[in-house]
Design a protein around this motif. Sequence first.
Motif, mmCIF file in Angstrom:
data_model
loop_
_atom_site.group_PDB
_atom_site.id
_atom_site.type_symbol
_atom_site.label_atom_id
_atom_site.label_comp_id
_atom_site.label_asym_id
_atom_site.label_seq_id
_atom_site.Cartn_x
_atom_site.Cartn_y
_atom_site.Cartn_z
ATOM 1 N N GLU A 13 0.846 -1.186 0.000
ATOM 2 C CA GLU A 13 0.000 0.000 0.000
ATOM 3 C C GLU A 13 0.894 1.254 0.000
ATOM 4 N N LYS A 17 2.234 2.922 -6.667
ATOM 5 C CA LYS A 17 1.735 2.151 -7.809
ATOM 6 C C LYS A 17 0.739 2.914 -8.655
ATOM 7 N N ARG A 46 -15.159 -4.380 -3.496
ATOM 8 C CA ARG A 46 -14.059 -3.654 -2.854
ATOM 9 C C ARG A 46 -14.516 -2.957 -1.574
ATOM 10 N N HIS A 50 -12.733 -3.697 2.037
ATOM 11 C CA HIS A 50 -11.964 -2.675 2.770
ATOM 12 C C HIS A 50 -12.648 -2.196 4.048
ATOM 13 N N THR A 66 -11.995 -11.515 -4.106
ATOM 14 C CA THR A 66 -11.022 -10.890 -5.020
ATOM 15 C C THR A 66 -11.028 -11.623 -6.368
ATOM 16 N N ARG A 70 -12.041 -10.134 -10.060
ATOM 17 C CA ARG A 70 -11.101 -10.324 -11.174
ATOM 18 C C ARG A 70 -11.801 -10.942 -12.388
ATOM 19 N N ASP A 91 -3.564 -1.499 -11.954
ATOM 20 C CA ASP A 91 -3.071 -1.302 -10.595
ATOM 21 C C ASP A 91 -3.508 -2.535 -9.804
ATOM 22 N N ARG A 92 -2.623 -3.505 -9.674
ATOM 23 C CA ARG A 92 -2.796 -4.825 -9.046
ATOM 24 C C ARG A 92 -3.425 -5.848 -9.999
ATOM 25 N N THR A 97 -3.501 -11.302 -4.871
ATOM 26 C CA THR A 97 -4.152 -12.375 -4.105
ATOM 27 C C THR A 97 -3.115 -13.382 -3.616
ATOM 28 N N PHE A 150 -7.367 -4.092 5.414
ATOM 29 C CA PHE A 150 -6.097 -4.737 5.086
ATOM 30 C C PHE A 150 -4.938 -4.065 5.811
HETATM 31 P P1 TMP Z 1 -4.728 -0.497 -3.029
HETATM 32 O O1 TMP Z 1 -5.729 0.568 -2.935
HETATM 33 O O2 TMP Z 1 -3.335 -0.153 -2.610
HETATM 34 O O3 TMP Z 1 -4.732 -1.210 -4.332
HETATM 35 O O4 TMP Z 1 -5.195 -1.512 -1.910
HETATM 36 C C1 TMP Z 1 -5.960 -2.601 -2.127
HETATM 37 C C2 TMP Z 1 -5.912 -3.464 -0.902
HETATM 38 O O5 TMP Z 1 -6.538 -4.697 -1.181
HETATM 39 C C3 TMP Z 1 -4.507 -3.769 -0.443
HETATM 40 O O6 TMP Z 1 -4.478 -3.758 0.966
HETATM 41 C C4 TMP Z 1 -4.293 -5.161 -0.959
HETATM 42 C C5 TMP Z 1 -5.663 -5.756 -0.946
HETATM 43 N N1 TMP Z 1 -5.845 -6.792 -1.971
HETATM 44 C C6 TMP Z 1 -5.854 -8.111 -1.579
HETATM 45 O O7 TMP Z 1 -5.719 -8.404 -0.384
HETATM 46 N N2 TMP Z 1 -6.035 -9.076 -2.520
HETATM 47 C C7 TMP Z 1 -6.197 -8.780 -3.844
HETATM 48 O O8 TMP Z 1 -6.343 -9.681 -4.660
HETATM 49 C C8 TMP Z 1 -6.172 -7.389 -4.242
HETATM 50 C C9 TMP Z 1 -6.336 -7.040 -5.674
HETATM 51 C C10 TMP Z 1 -5.997 -6.444 -3.268
#
Ligand code: TMP
Length: 202
Positions: A13, A17, A46, A50, A66, A70, A91-92, A97, A150
């Motif tokens: 985090e 990114k 999401r 969160h 997740t 996806r 972004d991810r 996962t 998270f």
């Molecule tokens: P971000 O806003 O930095 O992308 O944060 C997304 C949060 O979700 C980060 O704590 C990671 C978490 N996450 C997972 O745990 N598993 C996943 O598959 C994805 C895409 C995000």
Amino acid sequence: MTSPHYIAFEGAEACGKSTQAALLATRMDAVLTRETGGTAVGARLRAILHDNSVMNLTPRAEALMTAADRAQHLAEVVGPALDGGRSVVSDRSLYSTLAYQGYGRELDVEELTIINDWAINACWPETVIFLDTPDELIAERLQERELDRFEAAGEAFHQRVIEGFRTMASGNTERWITVDSRGSIDEVEASIVAALTERGVL
Ligand code: TMP
């Protein structure tokens, strides 16, 4: 560049990114997107993922949410973009996962790989840019922010996650590019551009 390319950014985090993904997408005229939350359904998933008031969400349920995000993202955003000849910068990706639910929550990484491979119909990112952040900096940044579900998972969890990313990156250097996330936005961007140019992606 002739054929469309699918690139994902990964890292902890607040590692920069999102900023770098946006800069690269502009440079490549690519579709900029993200996981989780890259679709309307994904945004709802999401919000649950969160939400600090969501108690007792099991790691398996979290992983499947997740994966559901996806699957929808692949069908609605990534697949159509690539099929239409546009590159995608996300972004991810499923690697989050593997890092968070696999290494972090300690679910079986191979099982998660199978579930996610199915969810994305085997359409994996071709290049993954890992913005690596020193452990002290991650801890420092987490202290400065209001934490979501998270981020509030604790230092040992985040340590396992970042080590997971490092393990995956060093185990597959053909797909992964590791970039030091310290330095100015311009410096980090220059490192990314240099690495992608060297690989013929840019
Ligand atoms: P971000 O806003 O930095 O992308 O944060 C997304 C949060 O979700 C980060 O704590 C990671 C978490 N996450 C997972 O745990 N598993 C996943 O598959 C994805 C895409 C995000």
